[in-house]
Design a protein around this motif. Structure first.
Motif: not given
Length: 465
Positions: A175-179, A185-193
């Motif tokens: 997750i970056t400021p540019e993102l 990011w609204r329709n993206a999936d986030f990789k689980p940690y």
């Protein structure tokens, strides 16, 4: 990166199997590129040495201009690896030199081969592995990069997966400021940690704490407008002691405190210089001092020895440039016959500096030292009156550390008995300090020997200075 990410995700889902191949590529680093143009250090020395007749040694090598002064020590070590020894100051070459020439030829061919690879380098499988192992141990000759290729193959589950059920989605790992400023990011999936998973602790190479401290001190003095000077380890009692108005019967000159040499046992000093020192020591010369009295010995003054302090470098610099204002410093090894214990070593480092210019004064000296220590991170500094044979007035420098005042060096204004024989026009502010003592302070050590033991675990835990 997009393909690799998608392949990794499908592999984790069991739809693909991944095959990974890694290839090391080697290329010439900065020193290696110089070697490709001018020849390896040992090759240049051997080329000069093999063309000589009669006995030659370090003095002849340095005067020949084959190597720079900073390369001489490393060059001698490389020659020893080839079987060439340095005995009593002269090179001793084996009776048979076939192995030497063959080894140098292999090294030269290897450097030439890497030079053809350019910035991309040459694959390790195409190189002589023994040469790779040898040159990777020498700093700055070669450098490596790794190329990773991945191949994916459908598994049975992957082949059975209908294409209509596959959907390309963005999976975000960082997750970056540019993102966040965009809308993806609204329709993206986030990789689980997996926060419970053990993370590897990277082990990286870094400079030894002593070398890092030397570089830090060097950078501070250069930033303050000083110029660095160097000097030889071997000097004379004249330059090491007589030039500093240390009497010839001083206890520091005794065999139990100083490393005197058998070769060279004596080093010539111009008679005019010896007479200047003799005048000052015997009756004070034209300084108004009474001197030390007695008879000055030119034989004692010309004794060969290992320097006991780096002040010999600054005094020699002043003698060579008596009419030029200067701000110079030096960092180097010095040698004294000390018993090894928690606070003493027979070989250690000193930091030395001088200011010679119109208006040089004690307040200028104190201000300079306070500025240096402030840049080192020690804002509380004080000076106390002291005595040194060659400065008057003399000061001890102390810094506040963990609530206590610690003495870290000496300073003062060179006495007329020092400056008059050198023909100096202006006052000289001088100071010196032990580097190991400062290192113990910075690293929080109570045993000086800790700085030089081969404890990789301890070294890896040391902070970057």
């Amino acid at each position: 990166a997009h393909v690799a990410g998608a392949g990794g995700s499908l592999t984790e889902s069991g739809l693909l199997t991944q095959t990974e191949n890694r290839t090391n590529f080697w290329r010439l680093a900065a020193t290696g590129q110089e070697a490709a143009e001018n020849g390896l250090l040992e090759e240049r020395i051997w080329g000069w040495l093999s063309a000589q007749t009669g006995e030659v040694g370090m003095k002849e090598l340095q005067s020949a201009g084959v190597v720079e002064k900073r390369e001489a020590g490393a060059g001698i070590g490389l020659l020893k690896d080839l079987g060439i020894q340095l005995e009593r100051g002269n090179f001793v070459v084996p009776s048979t030199i076939g192995a030497i020439t063959a080894t140098l030829e292999l090294r030269t061919q290897f450097i030439a081969q890497l030079a053809t690879g350019g910035e991309n380098g040459i694959g390790e499988s195409d190189l002589d592995t023994s040469m790779v192992d040898y040159f990777r141990s020498r700093k700055g000759i070669i450098a490596s990069s790794e190329e990773v290729s991945r191949t994916w193959t459908l598994t049975s589950s992957g082949r059975a997966m209908p294409e209509s059920e596959l959907e390309e989605r963005l999976i975000i790992a960082d997750i970056t400021p540019e993102l966040l400023q965009g809308e993806e990011w609204r329709n993206a999936d986030f990789k689980p940690y997996d926060v419970a998973r053990d993370a590897p602790i990277p082990t990286v190479g870094k400079s030894h704490p002593m070398q890092a401290l030397i570089e830090r001190i060097r950078a501070i003095f250069l930033e303050m407008g000083f110029t660095e000077i160097e000097g030889d380890y071997i000097t004379t009692a004249g330059w090491n002691m007589d030039a500093l108005f240390i009497p010839q019967d001083h206890p520091a000159r005794e065999m139990q405190d100083t490393f005197y040499l058998d070769n060279p046992k004596s080093i010539d000093i111009p008679e005019s210089r010896i007479q200047q020192w003799a005048d000052v020591h015997e009756h004070g010369g034209e300084t108004g001092s009474r001197g030390w009295g007695g008879e000055f010995s030119s034989e004692i003054a010309q004794k060969g020895m290992l320097r006991t302090h780096t002040t010999v470098n600054t005094v020699a610099h002043l003698a060579e440039h008596p009419n030029e204002p200067c701000r110079v410093f030096g960092i180097g090894r010095v040698f004294r016959k000390e018993s090894i214990d928690r606070t003493h070593l027979p070989e250690f480092h000193q930091i030395e500096g001088i200011i010679m210019e119109p208006g040089a004064s004690l307040p200028m000296l104190v201000t300079t030292l306070k500025e240096f220590y402030a840049k080192m991170g020690y804002s509380e500094v004080r000076v106390r009156p002291a005595y040194f044979p060659y400065t008057e007035p003399s000061l001890e420098i102390e810094v506040k550390w963990r609530g206590e005042w610690l003495e870290l060096g000496g300073a003062g204004i060179f006495r007329p008995e020092v400056t008059e024989p050198l023909g100096l026009k202006w006052p000289v502010c001088a100071w010196g300090m032990g580097l190991e003592r400062l290192a113990m302070l910075v690293l929080g050590l109570d045993d000086i020997r800790q700085l030089y033991i081969s404890d990789l675990e301890w070294l890896s835990q040391q902070p970057l200075l």
